[in-house]
Design a protein around this motif. Sequence first.
Motif, PDB file in Angstrom:
ATOM      1  N   SER A  29      43.800  28.700  23.549  1.00 40.33           N
ATOM      2  CA  SER A  29      42.682  27.881  24.020  1.00 40.33           C
ATOM      3  C   SER A  29      42.328  28.175  25.461  1.00 40.33           C
ATOM      4  O   SER A  29      41.340  27.695  25.975  1.00 40.33           O
ATOM      5  CB  SER A  29      43.040  26.389  23.865  1.00 40.33           C
ATOM      6  N   GLY A  30      43.243  29.035  26.232  1.00 34.70           N
ATOM      7  CA  GLY A  30      42.972  29.334  27.640  1.00 34.70           C
ATOM      8  C   GLY A  30      42.237  30.642  27.789  1.00 34.70           C
ATOM      9  O   GLY A  30      42.117  31.436  26.857  1.00 34.70           O
ATOM     10  N   ALA A  31      41.815  30.936  29.037  1.00 34.21           N
ATOM     11  CA  ALA A  31      41.117  32.180  29.320  1.00 34.21           C
ATOM     12  C   ALA A  31      42.117  33.327  29.392  1.00 34.21           C
ATOM     13  O   ALA A  31      43.259  33.156  29.809  1.00 34.21           O
ATOM     14  CB  ALA A  31      40.360  32.065  30.641  1.00 34.21           C
ATOM     15  N   THR A  32      41.752  34.533  28.991  1.00 34.49           N
ATOM     16  CA  THR A  32      42.614  35.706  29.032  1.00 34.49           C
ATOM     17  C   THR A  32      42.842  36.129  30.485  1.00 34.49           C
ATOM     18  O   THR A  32      41.907  36.189  31.281  1.00 34.49           O
ATOM     19  CB  THR A  32      41.956  36.864  28.272  1.00 34.49           C
ATOM     20  N   ALA A  33      44.193  36.412  30.889  1.00 38.44           N
ATOM     21  CA  ALA A  33      44.523  36.793  32.261  1.00 38.44           C
ATOM     22  C   ALA A  33      43.839  38.113  32.614  1.00 38.44           C
ATOM     23  O   ALA A  33      43.774  39.029  31.796  1.00 38.44           O
ATOM     24  CB  ALA A  33      46.033  36.923  32.422  1.00 38.44           C
ATOM     25  N   THR A  34      43.383  38.218  33.847  1.00 38.07           N
ATOM     26  CA  THR A  34      42.710  39.431  34.307  1.00 38.07           C
ATOM     27  C   THR A  34      43.736  40.491  34.647  1.00 38.07           C
ATOM     28  O   THR A  34      44.690  40.237  35.380  1.00 38.07           O
ATOM     29  CB  THR A  34      41.863  39.127  35.554  1.00 38.07           C
ATOM     30  N   LYS A  35      43.609  41.673  34.138  1.00 38.48           N
ATOM     31  CA  LYS A  35      44.505  42.777  34.439  1.00 38.48           C
ATOM     32  C   LYS A  35      44.083  43.450  35.732  1.00 38.48           C
ATOM     33  O   LYS A  35      42.890  43.538  36.042  1.00 38.48           O
ATOM     34  CB  LYS A  35      44.514  43.780  33.290  1.00 38.48           C
ATOM     35  N   THR A  36      45.105  43.940  36.467  1.00 36.23           N
ATOM     36  CA  THR A  36      44.839  44.597  37.750  1.00 36.23           C
ATOM     37  C   THR A  36      45.680  45.860  37.851  1.00 36.23           C
ATOM     38  O   THR A  36      46.553  46.109  37.021  1.00 36.23           O
ATOM     39  CB  THR A  36      45.188  43.671  38.932  1.00 36.23           C
ATOM     40  N   ALA A  37      45.421  46.628  38.874  1.00 37.10           N
ATOM     41  CA  ALA A  37      46.290  47.760  39.181  1.00 37.10           C
ATOM     42  C   ALA A  37      47.656  47.227  39.615  1.00 37.10           C
ATOM     43  O   ALA A  37      47.767  46.115  40.112  1.00 37.10           O
ATOM     44  CB  ALA A  37      45.682  48.604  40.292  1.00 37.10           C
ATOM     45  N   PRO A  38      48.725  47.986  39.439  1.00 41.86           N
ATOM     46  CA  PRO A  38      50.067  47.503  39.817  1.00 41.86           C
ATOM     47  C   PRO A  38      50.223  47.389  41.325  1.00 41.86           C
ATOM     48  O   PRO A  38      49.434  47.942  42.101  1.00 41.86           O
ATOM     49  CB  PRO A  38      50.998  48.573  39.246  1.00 41.86           C
ATOM     50  N   SER A  39      51.265  46.642  41.731  1.00 43.43           N
ATOM     51  CA  SER A  39      51.617  46.628  43.151  1.00 43.43           C
ATOM     52  C   SER A  39      52.326  47.937  43.507  1.00 43.43           C
ATOM     53  O   SER A  39      52.666  48.733  42.622  1.00 43.43           O
ATOM     54  CB  SER A  39      52.525  45.437  43.463  1.00 43.43           C
ATOM     55  N   ALA A  40      52.536  48.168  44.783  1.00 39.54           N
ATOM     56  CA  ALA A  40      53.093  49.450  45.221  1.00 39.54           C
ATOM     57  C   ALA A  40      54.585  49.533  44.908  1.00 39.54           C
ATOM     58  O   ALA A  40      55.300  48.537  44.970  1.00 39.54           O
ATOM     59  CB  ALA A  40      52.867  49.630  46.719  1.00 39.54           C
ATOM     60  N   PRO A  41      55.081  50.713  44.568  1.00 38.13           N
ATOM     61  CA  PRO A  41      56.531  50.897  44.436  1.00 38.13           C
ATOM     62  C   PRO A  41      57.209  50.721  45.797  1.00 38.13           C
ATOM     63  O   PRO A  41      56.541  50.668  46.834  1.00 38.13           O
ATOM     64  CB  PRO A  41      56.672  52.337  43.934  1.00 38.13           C
ATOM     65  N   THR A  42      58.544  50.654  45.800  1.00 34.10           N
ATOM     66  CA  THR A  42      59.321  50.569  47.038  1.00 34.10           C
ATOM     67  C   THR A  42      60.127  51.846  47.214  1.00 34.10           C
ATOM     68  O   THR A  42      60.948  52.186  46.354  1.00 34.10           O
ATOM     69  CB  THR A  42      60.274  49.371  47.009  1.00 34.10           C
ATOM     70  N   VAL A  43      59.884  52.563  48.304  1.00 34.37           N
ATOM     71  CA  VAL A  43      60.608  53.817  48.545  1.00 34.37           C
ATOM     72  C   VAL A  43      62.059  53.497  48.892  1.00 34.37           C
ATOM     73  O   VAL A  43      62.338  52.671  49.760  1.00 34.37           O
ATOM     74  CB  VAL A  43      59.960  54.620  49.678  1.00 34.37           C
TER      75      VAL A  43
END
Length: 553
Positions: A102-116
């Motif tokens: 019954s809720g709105a579909t979550a918006t997809k985004t680019a991932p966060s940055a990896p950690t070196v």
Amino acid sequence: MAASDPRALRRTRQTTGSRSGPPDPIIQIFRALSLARPSPPCLAPACKSLASIMLAGLLLLHGCGGGGSEASSASSSSAAAASGTSSSSSGSSSSSGTGSSSGATATKTAPSAPTVKSVSADNAAIAVSFDAPASDGGDPIQRYQATCTAPSAAPVSAQGSASPIIVSGLSNGLSYTCSVSASNSIGASAAAVAPLVMPSLAAASLNLNLAALANYANPGLPRHYDADVLALDNQSAGNLITDAGATLGRVLFHDKKLSINDSIACASCHQQAKGFEDGRVLSPGFSGTAFTSAHAMRLGNARFFRPGTAFWDRRAATLEAQSTQPIQNAIEMGFDASNGGMAALISKMQGLSYYPDLFRLAFGDSNITEARMQKALTQYERSMISANSRWDTAYGAVYNAALGDKGLSLPLSGFSAQEERGRVLFLLGPPQGGVGCARCHVPPTFALAANSQSNGLDAGETRVFKSPSLKNVATSGAFMHDGRFTTLTQVVQHYSTGVQAGPALDNRLVDPATGQPRRLNLSANDIAALVAFMGTLSDPVLAADTRFSNPFK
């Protein structure tokens, strides 16, 4: 509450059932409601509630105009509101078990940055290790990309599905900045930037980052290493410590290939964990069966011995002159004249992949000479400064340049009663209740005073010996030039009752009233106190400093 007429409901079912095609739910609802015969007229809230429930039920059964779950949700809310209850009070959703939401579909985004995590260089390549992003943006990560850039060179990239990513095809000797990003179907993350790193032939053999050298040239010293201490520095103007020079010296110091059979290095006899000396009385040479003629000296604070002579008998005028003699010794490392001397060693070094880059970094070109080796080795050895013992910490808290003794006579916190008694005996002269050890072993470096003479080990001694700094002396396994003493207690007993007369005996060990060697006649408690105090000169920081560890993989 008035009940509905069963006959009317039967007529409604018959009427709707005779139509072709699916029944119209709205017509069905209104017919049911109009045929109900309430008595008295249905104006009460209960009747209105009944109507609302019937409406909701029919909408749930049939849907409304194809609205499906949205109509279902709306009708449930209407029914709940009409009956005076909350739609959430049942603790479950009307769509439970149906897979609908019954809720709105979550918006997809680019991932966060990896950690070196780390970067490591190799021959013409760099490995970038990293942790996955904290968020994939709601969409699976498809790939990672590492990119390395250097001034005046084209960027080079490589992709992979997991850490690490190897970026190859780089130029040796250039400092690269590498970054890594993550991508999903939406887009790429921000790039995580790694420290500078330099690929080289040396990187294949050594755990060194030639683009980010360790700091040897500008060490942080405590305040009691003041101008008077720095005035004792025996560096020459032509060989000041540089990070690149000391790094080359570190490799030379630990490289067993500088021995004739690749079996030992300088570090084999001067071991970091033991204060850069050997725990054995005498050290075996390259053959394993022949031994050195003297005990290996500690190297900490060698920088602060004036006039800067080296070896136990001071036969080398400078630390530079001393540094390559063990390599050319027939017992120690074996490149004596019979084995071709330094020329043979340099020819061997020219065939080792890691030295061209290291010499170029330190001196501007890859030419290997004995003079350059001497400079690099002594830059490394002079960098072995010991300033982090328990005594240093406690004295640094009371150091006062305005006092005549700069606070050396002040009691120190954190010392046991025995250590404090030993401190008084060692640092103070006889008028103040001490025995004056510090007149020869000068704090805060505890290097030997420049004008010191023989310590009376043997009667008639004519040689003038050099003592190393007493920093880390408690980690030693043998003492004196020939390792004749195996405990510090024996050393103190020698100065208490065992000093022998001779032409080279230091006058500070002579009784001015008799002209004979001084006899301190220390008690067993005072001997133990002096030993305990010398234990406070141990420097665990120098013993574990990675700048002085073995750099070879």
